[in-house]
Design a protein around this motif. Structure first.
Motif, short mmCIF file in Angstrom:
data_model
loop_
_atom_site.label_atom_id
_atom_site.label_comp_id
_atom_site.label_asym_id
_atom_site.label_seq_id
_atom_site.Cartn_x
_atom_site.Cartn_y
_atom_site.Cartn_z
N GLU A 147 0.82 -1.22 0.00
CA GLU A 147 0.00 0.00 0.00
C GLU A 147 0.85 1.27 0.00
OE1 GLU A 147 -0.99 0.65 4.70
OE2 GLU A 147 -1.83 -1.14 3.73
N ASP A 148 2.14 1.13 0.36
CA ASP A 148 3.03 2.29 0.43
C ASP A 148 3.98 2.39 -0.77
OD1 ASP A 148 1.94 2.97 2.85
OD2 ASP A 148 3.54 2.03 4.04
N ALA A 149 3.88 1.45 -1.70
CA ALA A 149 4.88 1.36 -2.77
C ALA A 149 4.98 2.62 -3.62
CB ALA A 149 4.59 0.15 -3.65
N ASP A 150 3.89 3.33 -3.77
CA ASP A 150 3.89 4.53 -4.61
C ASP A 150 3.97 5.82 -3.80
OD1 ASP A 150 3.74 3.08 -7.01
OD2 ASP A 150 1.57 2.86 -6.79
N LYS A 151 4.12 5.71 -2.48
CA LYS A 151 4.18 6.91 -1.65
C LYS A 151 5.53 7.62 -1.82
CE LYS A 151 0.75 5.59 1.80
NZ LYS A 151 0.47 5.34 3.24
N PRO A 152 5.57 8.92 -1.53
CA PRO A 152 6.81 9.67 -1.74
C PRO A 152 8.02 9.08 -1.03
CG PRO A 152 5.00 11.18 -1.42
CD PRO A 152 4.44 9.81 -1.17
N PHE A 153 7.88 8.58 0.19
CA PHE A 153 9.05 8.08 0.91
C PHE A 153 9.64 6.86 0.22
CE2 PHE A 153 6.20 5.01 2.96
CZ PHE A 153 7.03 3.92 3.17
N ALA A 154 8.77 5.99 -0.36
CA ALA A 154 9.26 4.81 -1.08
C ALA A 154 9.99 5.23 -2.35
CB ALA A 154 8.10 3.88 -1.40
N GLN A 155 9.45 6.20 -3.04
CA GLN A 155 10.09 6.69 -4.26
C GLN A 155 11.40 7.41 -3.95
OE1 GLN A 155 8.94 5.68 -7.29
NE2 GLN A 155 7.64 4.51 -5.88
N ASP A 156 11.45 8.07 -2.79
CA ASP A 156 12.69 8.73 -2.39
C ASP A 156 13.75 7.69 -1.97
OD1 ASP A 156 11.77 11.27 -2.93
OD2 ASP A 156 11.04 11.63 -0.89
N LEU A 157 13.33 6.59 -1.38
CA LEU A 157 14.25 5.49 -1.10
C LEU A 157 14.86 4.96 -2.40
CD1 LEU A 157 12.42 3.42 1.67
CD2 LEU A 157 14.78 4.23 1.79
N LYS A 158 14.00 4.77 -3.39
CA LYS A 158 14.45 4.28 -4.69
C LYS A 158 15.43 5.25 -5.33
CE LYS A 158 12.49 2.41 -9.00
NZ LYS A 158 13.09 3.27 -10.04
N ALA A 159 15.11 6.53 -5.27
CA ALA A 159 15.98 7.54 -5.85
C ALA A 159 17.34 7.59 -5.15
CB ALA A 159 15.30 8.91 -5.79
N ALA A 160 17.34 7.37 -3.84
CA ALA A 160 18.59 7.37 -3.09
C ALA A 160 19.52 6.25 -3.57
CB ALA A 160 18.32 7.22 -1.59
N VAL A 161 18.94 5.08 -3.80
CA VAL A 161 19.73 3.93 -4.26
C VAL A 161 20.18 4.13 -5.70
CG1 VAL A 161 19.64 1.44 -4.72
CG2 VAL A 161 18.63 2.36 -2.62
N GLU A 162 19.40 4.84 -6.49
CA GLU A 162 19.76 5.08 -7.89
C GLU A 162 20.74 6.24 -8.06
OE1 GLU A 162 15.70 3.58 -10.20
OE2 GLU A 162 15.85 5.66 -9.50
N SER A 163 21.07 6.93 -6.99
CA SER A 163 21.93 8.10 -7.08
C SER A 163 23.38 7.71 -7.40
CB SER A 163 21.91 8.88 -5.77
OG SER A 163 22.55 8.14 -4.74
N PRO A 164 24.11 8.58 -8.09
CA PRO A 164 25.53 8.32 -8.37
C PRO A 164 26.35 8.16 -7.08
CG PRO A 164 24.71 10.13 -9.73
CD PRO A 164 23.63 9.82 -8.72
N GLU A 165 25.97 8.88 -6.04
CA GLU A 165 26.71 8.78 -4.77
C GLU A 165 26.59 7.39 -4.16
OE1 GLU A 165 25.68 13.03 -5.55
OE2 GLU A 165 24.58 11.13 -5.63
N PHE A 166 25.40 6.79 -4.29
CA PHE A 166 25.21 5.44 -3.76
C PHE A 166 26.11 4.46 -4.49
CE2 PHE A 166 23.15 1.27 -3.79
CZ PHE A 166 22.86 1.08 -2.45
N GLU A 167 26.13 4.51 -5.81
CA GLU A 167 26.97 3.57 -6.56
C GLU A 167 28.45 3.80 -6.29
OE1 GLU A 167 27.64 1.72 -11.02
OE2 GLU A 167 26.20 3.33 -10.73
N ALA A 168 28.84 5.05 -6.16
CA ALA A 168 30.24 5.35 -5.89
C ALA A 168 30.71 4.73 -4.58
CB ALA A 168 30.44 6.87 -5.86
N PHE A 169 29.79 4.61 -3.63
CA PHE A 169 30.10 3.99 -2.34
C PHE A 169 30.59 2.55 -2.54
CE2 PHE A 169 28.78 1.49 1.37
CZ PHE A 169 29.36 2.20 2.41
N PHE A 170 30.03 1.85 -3.52
CA PHE A 170 30.39 0.45 -3.75
C PHE A 170 31.59 0.29 -4.68
CE2 PHE A 170 26.10 0.41 -2.22
CZ PHE A 170 26.10 -0.65 -1.33
#
Length: 275
Positions: A230-253
């Motif tokens: 029920e929360d999959a399309d809520k802003p916080f879920a989409q912001d979680l997704k965007a955080a993981v998709e960020s260049p900074e996240f990938e650079a960490f790995f």
């Protein structure tokens, strides 16, 4: 009616609006994890990106693979990060939960660890091998053992549902002993070898490089951020997704000075670098 008598009637909707606004403005997220590196992943690679959008992120650690989904379902947490697609599908079906994937993240693989042998071909009859006892990870362990030539499983059984009784060939005569996943590193000294999930191995001080064999993970065995459907399309879920998709996240790995450089990236992450 005097103004004093009207005042309570005016305040009720205003107070209700204020409470709703405060809940939205708070932007607080609690993410459940199991012991090991995924709490550090949230704190070091996801939390900073969410902080840029005004979120306060709390990490709540659970000691097993059962409570994080139950806590998510009963609204005790907002998301979790500890499980793969196979586990989520099976657990949700068994418990009747409505949970959904947000995005797949880099994942450390299950490994075969031993203090007594250096190679899988050194295993012999009577050697005890411990495995995680929850159905999903037990099936995953059997798939691992078959992939590396130690057993054969009934081909009529769905690999994600295999159990010890589905072993049709055990040419080395190994003895398999299922244990709670968190107990596997502690029991390693008393057995010949153990298949240990990476998060419990790392939390117990084992290094991925210490494994005799690390599994090559298919996509459905890589871990995911999960929320209530029920929360999959809520802003916080989409912001979680965007955080993981960020260049900074990938650079960490991509850093070579942390254990995370050995994590296997999800297909969506590797695909964006293909020509």
């Amino acid at each position: 009616m005097t103004f004093k008598k009207w005042l309570p009637l005016l305040l009720v909707p205003l107070l209700g609006f204020g409470q709703a606004y405060a809940a939205d403005a708070a932007k607080e997220i609690t993410i459940g994890v199991s012991p090991g590196p995924y709490g550090d992943m949230v704190k070091q690679a996801i939390k900073p990106e969410l902080a840029k959008k005004g979120y306060t992120v709390t990490v709540r650690e659970f000691s097993d693979y059962i409570q994080p989904n139950l806590a998510l379902s009963n609204n005790s947490i907002d998301a979790n990060l500890f499980q793969n697609r196979r586990y989520l599908d099976r657990f949700s079906a068994d418990k009747g939960l409505k949970l959904s994937e947000v995005i797949t993240v880099p994942t450390a693989s299950m490994g075969f660890y031993s203090n007594k042998v250096k190679h899988l071909d050194e295993l012999k009859a009577g050697d005890v091998v411990t495995l995680p006892n929850d159905p999903s990870n037990l099936a995953r362990s059997l798939d691992f053992l078959q992939k590396y030539g130690l057993i054969k499983i009934n081909p009529d059984i769905t690999p994600t549902k295999a159990s010890l009784r589905d072993i049709t060939e055990n040419p080395k005569g190994l003895v398999f002993k299922p244990l709670e996943a968190a107990q596997l590193p502690r029991a390693l000294g008393g057995v010949t070898g153990s298949l240990i999930n990476a998060n419990f191995a790392i939390s117990a001080g084992l290094k991925l490089a210490d494994a005799i064999q690390l599994d090559i993970l298919p996509e459905d065995l890589k871990n995911m951020i999960v929320v209530r459907t029920e929360d999959a399309d809520k802003p916080f879920a989409q912001d979680l997704k965007a955080a993981v998709e960020s260049p900074e996240f990938e650079a960490f790995f991509d850093r070579k000075d942390t254990m995370f450089s050995a994590f296997q990236k999800p297909e969506w992450m590797t695909a964006r670098h293909k020509p």
